[in-house]
Each structure stands twice: as C-alpha cells, then as structure tokens.
Enzyme design. Structure first.
Site, PDB file in Angstrom:
ATOM      1  N   GLU A 244      -5.650 -13.729 -12.138  1.00 48.33           N
ATOM      2  CA  GLU A 244      -6.950 -13.761 -12.823  1.00 48.33           C
ATOM      3  C   GLU A 244      -7.751 -12.594 -12.271  1.00 48.33           C
ATOM      4  OE1 GLU A 244      -7.567 -15.507 -15.281  1.00 48.33           O
ATOM      5  OE2 GLU A 244      -6.491 -17.396 -15.177  1.00 48.33           O
ATOM      6  N   CYS A 278     -16.621 -12.563 -13.235  1.00 49.67           N
ATOM      7  CA  CYS A 278     -15.553 -11.805 -13.881  1.00 49.67           C
ATOM      8  C   CYS A 278     -15.825 -11.673 -15.380  1.00 49.67           C
ATOM      9  CB  CYS A 278     -14.217 -12.490 -13.647  1.00 49.67           C
ATOM     10  SG  CYS A 278     -14.262 -14.228 -14.058  1.00 49.67           S
TER      11      CYS A 278
HETATM   12  P1  NAD Z   1     -10.241  -9.060  -3.884  1.00 51.00           P
HETATM   13  O1  NAD Z   1      -9.098  -8.636  -4.707  1.00 51.00           O
HETATM   14  O2  NAD Z   1     -10.810  -8.103  -2.915  1.00 51.00           O
HETATM   15  O3  NAD Z   1      -9.882 -10.374  -3.043  1.00 51.00           O
HETATM   16  C1  NAD Z   1      -9.465 -11.575  -3.640  1.00 51.00           C
HETATM   17  C2  NAD Z   1      -8.694 -12.405  -2.641  1.00 51.00           C
HETATM   18  O4  NAD Z   1      -7.479 -11.728  -2.310  1.00 51.00           O
HETATM   19  C3  NAD Z   1      -9.416 -12.632  -1.303  1.00 51.00           C
HETATM   20  O5  NAD Z   1      -9.163 -13.954  -0.888  1.00 51.00           O
HETATM   21  C4  NAD Z   1      -8.727 -11.640  -0.378  1.00 51.00           C
HETATM   22  O6  NAD Z   1      -8.774 -12.023   0.976  1.00 51.00           O
HETATM   23  C5  NAD Z   1      -7.310 -11.669  -0.898  1.00 51.00           C
HETATM   24  N1  NAD Z   1      -6.504 -10.476  -0.606  1.00 51.00           N
HETATM   25  C6  NAD Z   1      -6.909  -9.216  -0.368  1.00 51.00           C
HETATM   26  N2  NAD Z   1      -5.846  -8.395  -0.182  1.00 51.00           N
HETATM   27  C7  NAD Z   1      -4.744  -9.165  -0.316  1.00 51.00           C
HETATM   28  C8  NAD Z   1      -3.339  -8.912  -0.248  1.00 51.00           C
HETATM   29  N3  NAD Z   1      -2.851  -7.688  -0.029  1.00 51.00           N
HETATM   30  N4  NAD Z   1      -2.489  -9.940  -0.450  1.00 51.00           N
HETATM   31  C9  NAD Z   1      -2.958 -11.190  -0.719  1.00 51.00           C
HETATM   32  N5  NAD Z   1      -4.275 -11.487  -0.763  1.00 51.00           N
HETATM   33  C10 NAD Z   1      -5.158 -10.495  -0.580  1.00 51.00           C
HETATM   34  O7  NAD Z   1     -11.358  -9.541  -4.909  1.00 51.00           O
HETATM   35  P2  NAD Z   1     -12.823 -10.032  -4.604  1.00 51.00           P
HETATM   36  O8  NAD Z   1     -13.683  -8.867  -4.249  1.00 51.00           O
HETATM   37  O9  NAD Z   1     -12.788 -11.198  -3.677  1.00 51.00           O
HETATM   38  O10 NAD Z   1     -13.254 -10.610  -6.032  1.00 51.00           O
HETATM   39  C11 NAD Z   1     -13.826  -9.836  -7.035  1.00 51.00           C
HETATM   40  C12 NAD Z   1     -12.857  -9.639  -8.183  1.00 51.00           C
HETATM   41  O11 NAD Z   1     -12.360 -10.885  -8.627  1.00 51.00           O
HETATM   42  C13 NAD Z   1     -13.531  -9.011  -9.390  1.00 51.00           C
HETATM   43  O12 NAD Z   1     -12.703  -8.003  -9.905  1.00 51.00           O
HETATM   44  C14 NAD Z   1     -13.633 -10.168 -10.372  1.00 51.00           C
HETATM   45  O13 NAD Z   1     -13.681  -9.785 -11.721  1.00 51.00           O
HETATM   46  C15 NAD Z   1     -12.389 -10.927 -10.048  1.00 51.00           C
HETATM   47  N6  NAD Z   1     -12.488 -12.306 -10.519  1.00 51.00           N
HETATM   48  C16 NAD Z   1     -11.725 -12.672 -11.587  1.00 51.00           C
HETATM   49  C17 NAD Z   1     -11.809 -13.964 -12.088  1.00 51.00           C
HETATM   50  C18 NAD Z   1     -10.995 -14.382 -13.285  1.00 51.00           C
HETATM   51  O14 NAD Z   1     -10.947 -15.565 -13.558  1.00 51.00           O
HETATM   52  N7  NAD Z   1     -10.360 -13.482 -14.005  1.00 51.00           N
HETATM   53  C19 NAD Z   1     -12.668 -14.890 -11.492  1.00 51.00           C
HETATM   54  C20 NAD Z   1     -13.420 -14.490 -10.402  1.00 51.00           C
HETATM   55  C21 NAD Z   1     -13.321 -13.195  -9.920  1.00 51.00           C
END
Ligand code: NAD
Length: 526
Positions: A244, A278
């Site tokens: 997502e 998002c």
């Molecule tokens: P992010 O990708 O920085 O982090 C998301 C999660 O992934 C965190 O828990 C982080 O610790 C973990 N993570 C980071 N690197 C990783 C790796 N290499 N392997 C596994 N896990 C890892 O995103 P964010 O800044 O927390 O969230 C913002 C983004 O999320 C925005 O782009 C937003 O649009 C998206 N989002 C999407 C939805 C949806 O339903 N499509 C919903 C909410 C947020």
C-alpha cells in the site's frame, strides 16, 4: 531544532516524541534481527494451534478486543494524538471508529466470506467428479505500517488476518512505536493466545529483519521507495506481499458540481491529518467556469481552520509528524512559487505554534509540468489547476505515476461514473473523497505505483488466505480413459476428447461413447 526532528534511535532505543511539543513520550528497546527471527518462529508455532480455532472462537476474541478498545477509547485517542500530532477528533473519527467497524465486520462476516465454494467442472461432473475450493490461512503475516494512521491501518490488517486463521507480527513505524505496543496490549487483554499477535520494535532495519525472517506474507504500507526494497527482499524467498504505497490523488470538480460540498471536502481531504494521508486531495482540477467561485470558498474555509495541539477540541490541524516531512512541503511550496503559481494562503510554518506546524496552503495556477504536481507532497497543500473539457480533466488526472484514489464531483451521477471508469486509480469516488478506507467492506489499494494487491473487503481477505482445491471422484469402478497403457485406440479416443468432449457439448460428447467403451475395455484388459 525540535527534538522530534532528531534521530528517533538512540543507541538501542527508539525514542517516541510528541511532535507538537518535542517532549519525549517514552523509550522502547529495539529488537535485534535474532529476536525478530525468534518472534516469527513463535508466531509460526502459535499458528498451528490458532488455525484450528473455530470462527466462533475467533469472533468471540475479536469482539472482546473491541470491548477493550471501547473501554480505553479516550486513552487510546490521546496516545494516537500525542504520538502522531493529529487532533483527538481525527484519532476518534478516522482511526478508532473505523477500526471498531472493521473489527465487527471481520468478526461477523469472515466465516461467510471464506465458506467453501463448489465450482462447476462442466462435463467432468457426469463422471461423478466434483470440485470445491476451501480457503486455508497462510501462516505468519508480517505487517509493516506507516506512521500516518498508526492505529487503524495495522489493527485492521491484523484483525482480518487473525479472523482468517493467521498469526501476525507487526513492526510499527519508528515514529509511532507506543501506538504499536498498545495494539499488542489490546489483543493480549482480549485473551488472544500469547504469540498470535506480537509487536516488533525498531526502524527500517527491523522492518527489513522481519522480511528476512521469512513470514508467509508481508502487508506493507509506506513509500514507493521502501515498497520496492521490500519487493526485492521478499523475492529472494518468494514471499508474497501486499504493498500500500503513495498517492497523488486528483479531485475533479465538473461545472455542475455542488460547490459547497466540493469546497468542504477539498479542505478536509487536503488538510486532515495535516495533509499526511495517502489518499489526500493532492491535486484539484476544477472546470474553468466555476474555478474562481470554488477557490474563493476553499480559501475562506481554510483561513478559518485553527492550528494547534491535537488535544485542544477546537483544533483542526496539528503538527506534521517530522522535520523531514515539513521540509518536503517547504520545498514543494517553493517550487510552486518559483514556477509562477500563486500561494493564496499559508505557504509557511507557524513558529508561534511550534516548529512542525505548517499552515494549510492553497495554491492557484498549478500546472502538471510543475514538479510537485508529480511527486507526493504528503502535507497540507492544495494546488488548484483548471480545465475546460472532461477529456482534459481525465488526462490531467491520469498524468502521474500514482493511482491510489480519485474523485469526480458532479450532480450528473451517470456522467460522473463514466468519467470514473476512465481514471487510473484503485478507488474513484463520486461526490466524496478519501474516506473509503474507513469502510472496511470495500477494497483498498492502488493502480500503477500506488501499490500491489488489496487490503480490506473481500479482495483484501483473499490476500490473507490461499485457495485449496479439493477434487473428488465418487465413481471409482470405471478406469479413466487417459490411464496407461497407451495405444492406437487411446490416440483415437484422445482425438475425440479434443474434438467432442472439449467442445463442452453434451450432444457431441454422447457420440464418443462407443469409442470410450472400447478404450475402457482395453485398459481393463491391462
Ligand atoms: P516509509 O516507507 O518510510 O516507512 C514505512 C514503514 O516501513 C515503517 O514502519 C518503516 O520503519 C519501514 N521500513 C523502512 N525501511 C524498510 C525496509 N528496508 N524494510 C522493511 N521495512 C522498512 O513510509 P512512511 O514515511 O512511514 O509513510 C509515508 C508513506 O506511506 C507515504 O508515501 C504514504 O502515501 C504511504 N501510505 C500509503 C497508504 C496506503 O494505503 N496506500 C496508507 C498510509 C500511508
């Protein structure tokens, strides 16, 4: 600099901050990669027992978990608000209420949705054969959420996974670790088996360790960049995933739209959660004939919004969650300015409130060529762009790598629905925006770079199970014509299988009976 802007990891601790004040809320030990492996192992052992529980028992526990949430609702809302910065009002309306609704739906309906399903097998059924599909749980589901909906997203995904018979390991975002631990506590208090729900604490490395620990599926919510890393890591062990990811969602307002409703939703869709959704309205396309009036109403409503701490009931916009996120917004607003777009209101931080507060910003004269119209802002900005024809509106809306959600605003529903089908997005609303993540029964997920797979709804449930085909032959007296040994008679029979039986016509198939009997006699003779 606000301490919330500093590194959230200090040695082996995650430090949780209130983004409104920079005050420390708590410290949580980071789990090592070895501990993550142990947790996944324990989860897999627990799965063997949990998968055998009845739907009635799972439902009882899920409804108990709802009771725990209801009993502690204000405390949970306060924690979500403190750790993420969002107003308590939004913690209640956009996180707790939808989670409770999803949990009751999953508790009541999962059994029905996963009912074994008989499938038609055409003429094979005349030979006493039948087929059904049953749905088996996958095992351990690794849930890695973002920080913007730290409660509703992971708890909803966990609820659906558990009801389907899986166990879960959740790695909450490093920005909201305390809300993550609270989710674990809720399931524990409800009486779920000890290792059915486990919470792993840590940042990106810990998320990567969870993928490396080989859960049976990953359900990830976050950025496109991290989604790609997860897909790459998961591919090594062929671990399936749901991603997502981000969005750049368009709101298209046609000339016959209800302007007041459109203005209200544009403001809410762009600025709720300080724009960190998002499915935020990240681009507003309005017909040129009504652009001036809609913009005037939007600016007026935006100027009335109060910024402040989420605990103040009159506050509509809290702080953003991190310095990094505010800087992206600043950069995008500057890009708009430099490209000649007009900042009608906002366009700067509100240092009187705190360093992470950014004023809701309405921008006119936006064009798709300006870079921030292509990149996700994830902040309180509302760029407005005009169009003249429906076709142009669709082309502008689709001119992006993203495709999470979109909306079309018109009083002519059939015109709206026709346009909706042309928009490349996982969800398109007519006269609504953003909120369908709160309807657990509806699927959620993106086209293009906004994701892979679905959460929520029947489609999301199917991501959490594997279909198993059970095929039964009730007549074993007769040999199958395709058995060995082969011969000229066999080849003649198989030709008729191709030309008669495989036509699906009973009439044609009946004509191959003499050949079939010949073949059966041949096989019986050995
Ligand atoms: P992010 O990708 O920085 O982090 C998301 C999660 O992934 C965190 O828990 C982080 O610790 C973990 N993570 C980071 N690197 C990783 C790796 N290499 N392997 C596994 N896990 C890892 O995103 P964010 O800044 O927390 O969230 C913002 C983004 O999320 C925005 O782009 C937003 O649009 C998206 N989002 C999407 C939805 C949806 O339903 N499509 C919903 C909410 C947020």
């Amino acid at each position: 600099m606000n301490s919330a802007a500093t590194d959230h990891k200090e040695n082996h601790f995650l430090v949780s901050f209130d983004p409104a004040t920079g005050n420390e809320l708590g410290r949580i030990g980071i789990d090592s990669a070895a501990e993550v492996v142990e947790m996944v192992d324990r989860s897999r052992q627990c799965f063997q027992q949990w998968r055998r529980t009845s739907f009635a028992e799972r439902k009882r526990l899920m409804m108990k978990a709802r009771e725990v949430i209801l009993e502690e609702m204000d405390e949970i809302a306060g924690l979500i608000s403190a750790e993420s910065g969002k107003p308590v009002a939004e913690a209640l309306a956009l996180e707790i209420a939808p989670a409770l609704d999803l949990m009751q739906w999953a508790a009541r309906e999962t059994e029905k949705m996963l009912k074994p399903r008989k499938i038609g097998i055409g003429l094979f059924s005349l030979m006493g054969r039948s087929s059904k599909i049953i749905y088996q749980p996958l095992g351990v589901i690794g849930i890695i959420p973002a920080w913007n909906y730290p409660f509703s997203i992971p708890i909803g995904e966990a609820a659906m996974a558990l009801m389907a018979g899986n166990t879960v390991v959740i790695k909450p975002s490093e920005l909201t670790p305390l809300v993550g631990l609270k989710i674990g506590e809720i399931f524990k208090k409800a009486g779920f088996p000890k290792n059915a729900v486990q919470i792993v604490s840590g940042a990106g490395e810990t998320g990567a360790a969870l993928v490396d620990a080989r859960p049976d599926k990953i359900v990830f919510t976050g950025s496109v960049a991290t989604g790609k890393k997860i897909a790459e890591a998961a591919a090594k062990d062929l671990i399936p995933f749901v991603l997502e990811l981000g969005g750049k969602d368009p709101m298209i307002v046609l000339e016959d739209a209800d302007l007041d409703a459109a203005a209200n939703v544009a403001v809410w869709g762009a600025f709720s959660n300080a724009g960190q959704n998002c499915a935020s309205v990240e681009r507003l396309f309005v017909h040129e004939r009504i652009a001036e009036e809609l913009t005037r109403r939007i600016i007026e409503k935006t100027k009335r919004l109060k910024l402040g701490r989420g605990t103040d009931p009159d506050v509509s916009i809290g702080p953003m969650s991190s310095e990094r996120q505010v800087r992206i917004v600043e950069k995008h607003v500057n890009d708009f300015r430099e490209a000649g777009a007009v900042i009608e209101t906002g366009g700067e931080r509100d240092p009187e409130k705190g360093e992470l507060f950014y004023k809701p910003t309405v921008i006119t004269g936006a064009r798709n060529e300006i870079r921030p119209m292509q990149e996700e802002t994830f902040g309180p900005t509302l760029p407005i762009c005009t169009f003249t024809t429906d076709e142009e509106a669709v082309a502008l809306a689709n001119d992006t790598e993203f495709g999470l959600t979109a909306s079309v605003w018109t009083r002519d529903i059939s015109r709206g629905e026709k346009l909706a089908e042309k928009i490349e997005a996982g969800t398109v609303c007519i006269n609504e925006h953003l909120y369908t993540h709160g309807i657990g029964q509806t699927p959620w997920g993106g086209f293009k770079n906004s994701g892979r797979g679905r959460t929520h709804g029947q489609e999301g449930l199917m991501e959490l199970v594997q279909p198993q085909h059970i095929h039964t032959n009730r007549i074993t007296l007769l040999p199958d014509a395709w058995w060995m040994p082969y011969s000229a008679t066999a080849i003649q029979t198989f030709r008729q299988f191709a030309t008669k039986f495989a036509s699906g016509s009973l009439f044609k198939t009946a004509k191959m009976l003499p050949q079939l009997l010949k073949r059966i006699r041949e096989i019986r003779r050995g």
